[in-house]
Design an enzyme around this catalytic site. Structure first.
Site, PDB file in Angstrom:
ATOM      1  N   ASN A 193       5.528   6.366  28.791  1.00  0.00           N
ATOM      2  CA  ASN A 193       5.090   5.152  29.468  1.00  0.00           C
ATOM      3  C   ASN A 193       4.042   4.415  28.631  1.00  0.00           C
ATOM      4  O   ASN A 193       3.633   4.873  27.570  1.00  0.00           O
ATOM      5  CB  ASN A 193       4.518   5.509  30.835  1.00  0.00           C
ATOM      6  CG  ASN A 193       3.460   6.581  30.730  1.00  0.00           C
ATOM      7  OD1 ASN A 193       3.802   7.766  30.699  1.00  0.00           O
ATOM      8  ND2 ASN A 193       2.201   6.194  30.638  1.00  0.00           N
ATOM      9  N   ASN A 231      10.616  15.049  37.102  1.00  0.00           N
ATOM     10  CA  ASN A 231       9.590  15.184  36.077  1.00  0.00           C
ATOM     11  C   ASN A 231      10.088  16.141  34.991  1.00  0.00           C
ATOM     12  O   ASN A 231      11.274  16.162  34.692  1.00  0.00           O
ATOM     13  CB  ASN A 231       8.256  15.596  36.712  1.00  0.00           C
ATOM     14  CG  ASN A 231       7.061  15.119  35.915  1.00  0.00           C
ATOM     15  OD1 ASN A 231       6.843  15.571  34.794  1.00  0.00           O
ATOM     16  ND2 ASN A 231       6.297  14.187  36.457  1.00  0.00           N
ATOM     17  N   LYS A 239      11.932   9.354  35.353  1.00  0.00           N
ATOM     18  CA  LYS A 239      11.075   9.198  36.526  1.00  0.00           C
ATOM     19  C   LYS A 239      11.520   8.065  37.442  1.00  0.00           C
ATOM     20  O   LYS A 239      11.321   8.128  38.643  1.00  0.00           O
ATOM     21  CB  LYS A 239       9.640   8.901  36.070  1.00  0.00           C
ATOM     22  CG  LYS A 239       8.825  10.111  35.665  1.00  0.00           C
ATOM     23  CD  LYS A 239       7.394   9.636  35.381  1.00  0.00           C
ATOM     24  CE  LYS A 239       6.466  10.759  35.002  1.00  0.00           C
ATOM     25  NZ  LYS A 239       5.102  10.226  34.743  1.00  0.00           N
ATOM     26  N   HIS A 295     -10.183  21.161  37.568  1.00  0.00           N
ATOM     27  CA  HIS A 295     -10.821  21.601  38.820  1.00  0.00           C
ATOM     28  C   HIS A 295     -10.385  20.769  40.026  1.00  0.00           C
ATOM     29  O   HIS A 295     -10.776  21.086  41.145  1.00  0.00           O
ATOM     30  CB  HIS A 295     -12.346  21.562  38.679  1.00  0.00           C
ATOM     31  CG  HIS A 295     -12.865  22.548  37.675  1.00  0.00           C
ATOM     32  ND1 HIS A 295     -12.986  23.892  37.939  1.00  0.00           N
ATOM     33  CD2 HIS A 295     -13.275  22.390  36.389  1.00  0.00           C
ATOM     34  CE1 HIS A 295     -13.459  24.524  36.867  1.00  0.00           C
ATOM     35  NE2 HIS A 295     -13.635  23.626  35.913  1.00  0.00           N
ATOM     36  N   GLU A 321      -2.557   8.627  28.978  1.00  0.00           N
ATOM     37  CA  GLU A 321      -3.628   8.423  29.967  1.00  0.00           C
ATOM     38  C   GLU A 321      -4.976   8.919  29.457  1.00  0.00           C
ATOM     39  O   GLU A 321      -5.961   8.893  30.181  1.00  0.00           O
ATOM     40  CB  GLU A 321      -3.289   9.156  31.271  1.00  0.00           C
ATOM     41  CG  GLU A 321      -2.128   8.561  32.037  1.00  0.00           C
ATOM     42  CD  GLU A 321      -0.781   9.070  31.565  1.00  0.00           C
ATOM     43  OE1 GLU A 321      -0.750  10.093  30.857  1.00  0.00           O
ATOM     44  OE2 GLU A 321       0.233   8.449  31.882  1.00  0.00           O
ATOM     45  N   ASP A 369       4.184   4.019  35.179  1.00  0.00           N
ATOM     46  CA  ASP A 369       4.226   5.363  34.574  1.00  0.00           C
ATOM     47  C   ASP A 369       5.630   5.956  34.629  1.00  0.00           C
ATOM     48  O   ASP A 369       5.805   7.164  34.705  1.00  0.00           O
ATOM     49  CB  ASP A 369       3.211   6.304  35.258  1.00  0.00           C
ATOM     50  CG  ASP A 369       3.008   7.609  34.483  1.00  0.00           C
ATOM     51  OD1 ASP A 369       3.270   7.628  33.270  1.00  0.00           O
ATOM     52  OD2 ASP A 369       2.614   8.610  35.107  1.00  0.00           O
ATOM     53  N   GLY A 425      -0.670  11.890  25.861  1.00  0.00           N
ATOM     54  CA  GLY A 425      -2.010  11.316  25.833  1.00  0.00           C
ATOM     55  C   GLY A 425      -2.088   9.860  26.243  1.00  0.00           C
ATOM     56  O   GLY A 425      -3.124   9.229  26.066  1.00  0.00           O
ATOM     57  N   THR A 464       1.951  19.679  24.969  1.00  0.00           N
ATOM     58  CA  THR A 464       2.412  20.666  25.946  1.00  0.00           C
ATOM     59  C   THR A 464       3.891  20.973  25.733  1.00  0.00           C
ATOM     60  O   THR A 464       4.464  21.778  26.454  1.00  0.00           O
ATOM     61  CB  THR A 464       2.241  20.152  27.390  1.00  0.00           C
ATOM     62  OG1 THR A 464       2.910  18.890  27.502  1.00  0.00           O
ATOM     63  CG2 THR A 464       0.782  19.996  27.774  1.00  0.00           C
ATOM     64  N   ARG A 501       5.570  24.289  27.238  1.00  0.00           N
ATOM     65  CA  ARG A 501       6.898  24.491  27.797  1.00  0.00           C
ATOM     66  C   ARG A 501       7.860  25.298  26.937  1.00  0.00           C
ATOM     67  O   ARG A 501       8.950  25.622  27.377  1.00  0.00           O
ATOM     68  CB  ARG A 501       7.509  23.143  28.172  1.00  0.00           C
ATOM     69  CG  ARG A 501       6.806  22.487  29.361  1.00  0.00           C
ATOM     70  CD  ARG A 501       7.422  21.171  29.732  1.00  0.00           C
ATOM     71  NE  ARG A 501       7.287  20.205  28.660  1.00  0.00           N
ATOM     72  CZ  ARG A 501       6.197  19.458  28.438  1.00  0.00           C
ATOM     73  NH1 ARG A 501       5.142  19.554  29.224  1.00  0.00           N
ATOM     74  NH2 ARG A 501       6.145  18.619  27.417  1.00  0.00           N
TER      75      ARG A 501
HETATM   76 CA    CA Z   1       2.361   9.304  31.952  1.00  0.00          CA
END
Ligand code: CA
Length: 709
Positions: free
Chosen positions: A282, A414, A354, A632, A205, A327, A203, A187, A143
């Site tokens: 989260n 977001n 969120k 994908h 998740e 989350d 990370g 990111t 970003r």
């Molecule tokens: Ca998350």
């Protein structure tokens, strides 16, 4: 009371100083003037865009008025730069001394002349080589950058923080912020302030994860301090009093599953109060029942945490979602503004996480001033102003069952930046309208996330929508805590906003339209079709007599991996449309090469291939656990970040050897496709059966699954 510092400031603000600045500008693109905190904080500097949110307050507001509500229709493309090898572009460019800097796919940093678009230098951190052979997928976008002193700072997907020479792009120093074996990624844009540069990671998740932020010395890259967001194993001792305090809000053996809290986005430095605010993530995993089985708020998840910028010491926190289980991170941007509330001047902090509530805090103390829902919210009825805590709706925690909750895990807002215009007093907020069913049926106490395979310990499906439209842009009054205007959008992926003293709000959209609205009324004043989805926010700057507007065009971010359905309907299929940096000015006459129309993958059936249902089921399992879906797409339907495998000749029987060399040996690692050296022949075969199964399922359906226009 004016100090000698103040007098000094006044003395350089005279006509002589202005002449001096003009001479320097005339010498551009290069200038040796070092960027200081005072420079980054100064809103009146309109020739540069020195930080992610333009100024230290992160308002994304420009005082420029050359382009305004009466003449914005005269904008045309002044210049463009094609980026044929890029994929998703989500970053905010920076501008200093006539040079525009931006980070593209795979963290490649470029400098271009901000007047002409001429490429001056490129820095490629060779991310693909760094991650070769390691299971890291889905995070090739970034970003933004940070600028301080005479250096430019960039963070890489694989966890490096790098200092570059502003004039040449040459690497000055590089430091690893986490071990490559950790299931983390970056990111976010680094944040530089007071001779330090801060970076966190994502990370939660991706495996058992314990979040932290680290500050490094801008000159040397040496670590200055690190702040962990959640406590570790008490048996190891706590790093500081804040961790000891936080540990009282956790239960069970939380550290075995990481805890989470990863700060992957919002860092705001308050030059006035000399305080750093970080927005925290989260839980890891999401489901509190597994993470902290006997309940608890789980500090400092989903919070704004104020830190001492010199030492990283804890000052205060405000938790937006205590004991989070949806989350609902608070990683969204943190904007500083001076507001007049009930006749009193307040140093305010604005935050729309969120969870769907818009928060106004007194940033000198962390005290909650007000909080109201800015979107449909069903997990809580309201925020109790006495306690500062949400009042949860019974059942919202979905424990041992299934519950429809709004917002969903994408949040009501977001990472797409909001902006604040001090003239209108309004915040311009890209909003997502989404409900999901959270399903807690397949997880018990034995569940444990695996590094790089990860998981959330809860399932979710989008079963209904709170509104007939998936997204909106809204103007929000943070003092009255109410919506002033809004614009419906079919897609919930509207990009970040820019607002100006010309009474304008600019926003790019995932359908490829860049629009300008009247900041006070929301009336649409200008629209430009970029021919490709936009996921990045615009910036503006003035050089000489010309005000420019710049934006990166290249559909990307998590949506391009189709983490939620819908991206495939846009038609921004992998490798079809050219990514671009576009810059507009009055009467710009640049002619853009035409983009192809939206493209929709046509699955290949391979009639001679017999799908074995058991093998295909095993292939689906491998596809998910190896995180193929992260690029994908879930269900084998790609959203644009990577090829749609159902339509890829590479997955056909005759290409088996090539398929193996790409997937196992990493033959296309330079394009962002990592090798999976441990993958077995049996898994490769099963994945091919899964792809063929999905290709046939698509072609036998009505075509809706493919997003056929
Ligand atoms: Ca998350």
């Amino acid at each position: 009371m004016c100090s000698s510092f103040c007098r000094h400031r006044l003395s350089v603000n005279g006509p002589l100083a202005i002449t001096f600045v003009l001479i320097l500008a005339g010498l551009s693109p290069w200038s040796s003037a070092d960027t200081t905190d005072a420079d980054i904080a100064r809103s009146s500097n309109t020739s540069d865009w020195l930080a992610y949110g333009r100024t230290h307050d992160e308002q994304r507001f420009s005082p420029l008025t050359d382009i305004n509500a009466t003449n914005v229709g005269q904008l045309g493309v002044a210049w463009h730069l094609d980026l044929p090898n890029d994929i998703g572009l989500v970053s905010t460019p920076l501008v200093a001394n006539g040079v525009l800097y931006f980070t593209g796919s795979m963290n490649v940093v470029r400098a271009v002349d901000a007047r002409s678009g001429k490429l001056l230098w490129t820095h490629d951190p060779k991310v693909a080589e760094e991650i070769a052979g390691r299971k890291k997928t889905g995070w090739m976008h970034n970003r933004g950058l940070s600028l301080y002193g005479n250096k430019l700072f960039s963070a890489t997907w694989d966890g490096r923080l790098q200092a570059l020479d502003l004039q040449t792009g040459k690497l000055i120093w590089s430091t690893r912020t986490f071990d490559l074996g950790e299931p983390l990624y970056i990111t976010g844009a680094p944040k530089a302030f007071k001779n330090k540069v801060l970076i966190g990671n994502g990370g939660t998740e991706n495996g058992p994860s314990r979040g932290y932020v680290t500050a490094y010395d801008t000159d040397t890259g040496k670590q200055a301090w690190r702040f962990y967001i959640v406590p570790g194993n008490p048996a190891d001792g706590f790093e500081n009093n804040a961790m000891a305090m936080a540990a009282k809000t956790w239960t069970g053996a939380w550290w075995k599953r990481g805890g989470g809290g990863n700060a992957w986005h919002a860092f705001t430095y308050d030059e006035e109060l000399d305080t750093l605010y970080i927005g925290t993530g989260n839980g890891s995993p999401w489901n509190r029942k597994l993470r902290s089985p006997d309940g608890g708020d789980n500090l400092f998840l989903c919070s704004i945490v104020a830190l001492d910028p010199d030492t990283g010491e804890y000052r205060w926190h405000y938790q937006t979602t205590p004991g989070e289980t949806w989350d609902y991170n608070s990683n969204m941007d943190i904007v500083l503004a001076d507001l007049d509330i009930k006749g009193k001047p307040v140093k305010a902090l604005l935050h729309a996480p969120k969870n769907g509530f818009f928060y106004v805090l007194d940033r000198s103390s962390g005290k909650l001033i007000s909080a109201e829902p800015f979107a449909d919210v069903t997990w809580a009825t309201h925020i109790d102003m006495k306690t500062g805590r949400p009042v949860e709706r019974p059942g919202a925690r979905y424990e041992d069952g299934s519950e429809n909750v709004t917002p969903g895990p994408y949040g009501a807002h977001n990472f797409h930046a909001m902006s604040f215009n001090p003239n209108t007093g309004l915040v311009y907020l890209p909003t997502i309208h989404m409900s999901v069913d959270y399903i807690d049926k397949s997880y018990d106490k034995t569940w444990q996330s695996v590094p790089f395979e990860g998981g959330t310990a809860v399932d979710y499906i989008e079963s209904s929508r709170p509104r007939s439209y998936a997204g909106s842009l809204q103007a929000w009054d943070p003092i009255a805590q109410r919506q002033v205007w809004f614009v419906e959008q079919q897609s919930g992926q509207g990009a970040g906003t820019l607002t100006t003293a010309g009474d304008l709000v600019f926003q790019g959209r995932s359908d490829g339209l860049l629009k300008a609205y009247h900041a006070r009324t929301g009336k649409e004043l200008w629209s430009f079709d970029a021919g490709l989805g936009i996921s990045a926010p615009p910036i503006t700057y003035k050089l000489g007599d010309t005000q420019y507007l710049s934006i990166l065009v290249g559909y990307g971010g998590g949506n391009a991996s189709r983490l939620t359905p819908g991206s495939e309907d846009l038609g921004w299929a992998y490798g079809v449309h050219t990514r671009r940096l576009l810059t507009f000015a009055f009467n710009g006459k640049d002619v853009l090469p035409k983009q192809p129309p939206p493209f929709y993958a046509t699955p290949i059936l391979e009639p001679g291939f017999t799908v074995d249902p058991a093998l295909a089921a095993g292939g689906e399992k491998a596809y998910l656990s190896l995180t193929c879906y992260a690029c994908h797409g879930i269900g084998g339907i790609a959203g644009g970040m990577a090829p749609d495998l159902r339509a890829s000749p590479m997955a056909l029987s005759e290409m088996e050897a090539a398929f193996t060399s790409v997937v196992r040996d990493g033959e296309r690692v330079a394009r962002g496709m990592p090798g999976f050296p441990a993958i077995t022949d049996a898994q490769l075969n099963a994945i091919r059966h899964y792809i063929r199964r999905e290709a046939r399922a698509a072609s036998s359906s009505t075509g809706a699954a493919l997003g056929t226009p």
